[in-house]
Design an enzyme around this catalytic site. Structure first.
Site, PDB file in Angstrom:
ATOM      1  N   GLY A 125       0.770  -1.238   0.000  1.00 56.14           N
ATOM      2  CA  GLY A 125       0.000   0.000   0.000  1.00 56.14           C
ATOM      3  C   GLY A 125       0.799   1.285   0.000  1.00 56.14           C
ATOM      4  O   GLY A 125       0.334   2.306   0.511  1.00 56.14           O
ATOM      5  N   THR A 126       1.989   1.291  -0.638  1.00 57.90           N
ATOM      6  CA  THR A 126       2.717   2.568  -0.671  1.00 57.90           C
ATOM      7  C   THR A 126       2.002   3.587  -1.568  1.00 57.90           C
ATOM      8  O   THR A 126       2.068   4.790  -1.309  1.00 57.90           O
ATOM      9  CB  THR A 126       4.183   2.401  -1.134  1.00 57.90           C
ATOM     10  OG1 THR A 126       4.210   1.990  -2.499  1.00 57.90           O
ATOM     11  CG2 THR A 126       4.939   1.416  -0.267  1.00 57.90           C
ATOM     12  N   ASN A 127       1.333   3.130  -2.600  1.00 56.50           N
ATOM     13  CA  ASN A 127       0.557   4.078  -3.420  1.00 56.50           C
ATOM     14  C   ASN A 127      -0.647   4.608  -2.650  1.00 56.50           C
ATOM     15  O   ASN A 127      -1.015   5.779  -2.798  1.00 56.50           O
ATOM     16  CB  ASN A 127       0.136   3.428  -4.734  1.00 56.50           C
ATOM     17  CG  ASN A 127       1.261   3.443  -5.748  1.00 56.50           C
ATOM     18  OD1 ASN A 127       1.614   4.497  -6.269  1.00 56.50           O
ATOM     19  ND2 ASN A 127       1.856   2.281  -6.002  1.00 56.50           N
ATOM     20  N   MET A 163      -3.947  -6.689  -7.434  1.00 54.40           N
ATOM     21  CA  MET A 163      -3.243  -7.692  -8.238  1.00 54.40           C
ATOM     22  C   MET A 163      -4.163  -8.694  -8.945  1.00 54.40           C
ATOM     23  O   MET A 163      -3.730  -9.802  -9.257  1.00 54.40           O
ATOM     24  CB  MET A 163      -2.244  -8.444  -7.349  1.00 54.40           C
ATOM     25  CG  MET A 163      -1.161  -7.563  -6.801  1.00 54.40           C
ATOM     26  SD  MET A 163      -0.211  -6.732  -8.112  1.00 54.40           S
ATOM     27  CE  MET A 163       1.000  -5.854  -7.135  1.00 54.40           C
ATOM     28  N   ILE A 204      -7.302  -9.347 -12.075  1.00 55.62           N
ATOM     29  CA  ILE A 204      -7.951  -8.762 -13.251  1.00 55.62           C
ATOM     30  C   ILE A 204      -9.465  -8.750 -12.999  1.00 55.62           C
ATOM     31  O   ILE A 204     -10.072  -9.794 -12.745  1.00 55.62           O
ATOM     32  CB  ILE A 204      -7.561  -9.536 -14.524  1.00 55.62           C
ATOM     33  CG1 ILE A 204      -6.063  -9.310 -14.798  1.00 55.62           C
ATOM     34  CG2 ILE A 204      -8.413  -9.074 -15.712  1.00 55.62           C
ATOM     35  CD1 ILE A 204      -5.495 -10.046 -15.980  1.00 55.62           C
ATOM     36  N   LEU A 205     -10.023  -7.550 -13.050  1.00 54.00           N
ATOM     37  CA  LEU A 205     -11.469  -7.402 -12.820  1.00 54.00           C
ATOM     38  C   LEU A 205     -12.218  -7.720 -14.113  1.00 54.00           C
ATOM     39  O   LEU A 205     -11.727  -7.439 -15.205  1.00 54.00           O
ATOM     40  CB  LEU A 205     -11.771  -5.964 -12.381  1.00 54.00           C
ATOM     41  CG  LEU A 205     -11.136  -5.569 -11.041  1.00 54.00           C
ATOM     42  CD1 LEU A 205     -11.182  -4.062 -10.847  1.00 54.00           C
ATOM     43  CD2 LEU A 205     -11.839  -6.277  -9.893  1.00 54.00           C
ATOM     44  N   ASN A 207      -6.087   3.007 -12.697  1.00 49.83           N
ATOM     45  CA  ASN A 207      -5.088   2.025 -12.271  1.00 49.83           C
ATOM     46  C   ASN A 207      -3.712   2.643 -12.424  1.00 49.83           C
ATOM     47  O   ASN A 207      -3.466   3.382 -13.374  1.00 49.83           O
ATOM     48  CB  ASN A 207      -5.188   0.785 -13.178  1.00 49.83           C
ATOM     49  CG  ASN A 207      -4.154  -0.274 -12.842  1.00 49.83           C
ATOM     50  OD1 ASN A 207      -3.961  -0.630 -11.674  1.00 49.83           O
ATOM     51  ND2 ASN A 207      -3.461  -0.788 -13.858  1.00 49.83           N
ATOM     52  N   HIS A 228       0.126   1.562 -13.146  1.00 51.56           N
ATOM     53  CA  HIS A 228       0.905   0.428 -13.657  1.00 51.56           C
ATOM     54  C   HIS A 228       2.376   0.830 -13.682  1.00 51.56           C
ATOM     55  O   HIS A 228       2.712   1.923 -14.154  1.00 51.56           O
ATOM     56  CB  HIS A 228       0.433   0.046 -15.066  1.00 51.56           C
ATOM     57  CG  HIS A 228       1.181  -1.135 -15.599  1.00 51.56           C
ATOM     58  ND1 HIS A 228       0.927  -2.425 -15.170  1.00 51.56           N
ATOM     59  CD2 HIS A 228       2.205  -1.225 -16.471  1.00 51.56           C
ATOM     60  CE1 HIS A 228       1.764  -3.253 -15.772  1.00 51.56           C
ATOM     61  NE2 HIS A 228       2.542  -2.555 -16.573  1.00 51.56           N
TER      62      HIS A 228
END
Ligand code: GAR
Length: 210
Positions: free
Chosen positions: A12-14, A91, A93-94, A108, A110
Site C-alpha cells: 500500500g505505498t501508493n 493484483m 484482473i477485474l 489504475n 501500472h
C-alpha cells in the site's frame, strides 16, 4: 465531493501517497472513503486504519472466479456510494461487470510505460524483471482508466524513469515508485475529482485548472 475507494492487495505505498496528498489538501477535494483489500492481513489495511479510512476485505480466496469476486466488489462499492475506484497495487484482473458499473471512473497505476511491459502476467516485481531482461534504458509508470482490456484503457498520465547500471528488480521498483507512481497517481486522482479529465476514444484531455 467525489467518494473514492482504493483497492489494494499488499503493502500500500501508493495508498500512502494518496493519504499524503489528502492530508496536504492536494486530492482535488476527493474523499478517501474506503480501502478494500483482496487479502486480509496486508499492511495497506494498517495504513488505512492509521489514516482513519474504513477498511474492508473482499478476499479473492473466498470466490471461485475473478468474475464472482468482481461482482462482490461492485456490490460493496455501490453500498458505499463510491464515485471513483482507484486500483493501487490491486493484483487481480477485474471482469467487465466493474467497467460497466464504473465507466471511465476506475483508474489504475501500472509500473511501466504502457504499451510496454503490460497486460496479463505483468504485475508487481515481474514488470521490472521483464524490463531489465529486455534491456530497455528507460521505464516509468502510467496511470490510466480501466476498460475491458488488461492495462488497455485510455492513458491519463505517464512519467519516465531511467534504468541505471546494476539495477535489480527491487531497486528499480523502488525508483519507479519514488520518482513516478507516488506523484502521478495522486495527481490523476486530483484531476478526476476536479472534473478536469475528458475521454474521447483512447484520448484523455486534461482541462486547464482555474
Ligand atoms: C506498484 O508498483 C503498482 O504499480 C503495482 O504493484 C505495486 C504495488 O505497490 N501494480 C501492478 O503491478 C498492477 N498491475 P504498493 O502496494 O506499495 O502500492
Amino acid at each position: 465531493m467525489t467518494r473514492i475507494a482504493v483497492l489494494v492487495s499488499g503493502g500500500g505505498t501508493n495508498l500512502q501517497a494518496l493519504i499524503g496528498a489528502r492530508d496536504r489538501g492536494e486530492l482535488g477535494g476527493g474523499e478517501l472513503a474506503a480501502v478494500i483489500s483482496s487479502k486480509a492481513d496486508v499492511y495497506a489495511l494498517e495504513r488505512a486504519k492509521n489514516a482513519g479510512i474504513p477498511g474492508y476485505v473482499v478476499a479473492r480466496k473466498d470466490y471461485d472466479s475473478n468474475r464472482a469476486m468482481t461482482q462482490a466488489l461492485v456490490a460493496k462499492l455501490k453500498e458505499l456510494n463510491i464515485d471513483l475506484v482507484v486500483l493501487a497495487g490491486f493484483m487481480h484482473i477485474l471482469t467487465e461487470e466493474m467497467v460497466q458499473a464504473y465507466p471511465n471512473a476506475i483508474v489504475n497505476v501500472h509500473p511501466a510505460l504502457i504499451p510496454s511491459f503490460c497486460g496479463a502476467g505483468y504485475y508487481g516485481l515481474h514488470v521490472h524483471e521483464k524490463a531489465l531482461a529486455y534491456g530497455v534504458k528507460v521505464t516509468g509508470a502510467t496511470v490510466h482508466f480501466v476498460n475491458e482490456e488488461p492495462d488497455g484503457g485510455p492513458i491519463i498520465l505517464q512519467k519516465a524513469v531511467d534504468i541505471l547500471p546494476g539495477d535489480t528488480p527491487e531497486v528499480l521498483q523502488r525508483r519507479v515508485m519514488e520518482q513516478a507512481e507516488w506523484h502521478i497517481l495522486p495527481q490523476a486522482v486530483a484531476l478526476f475529482c476536479q472534473g478536469r479529465l475528458s475521454v474521447e476514444g483512447r484520448i484523455v484531455t486534461i482541462k486547464e485548472g482555474e
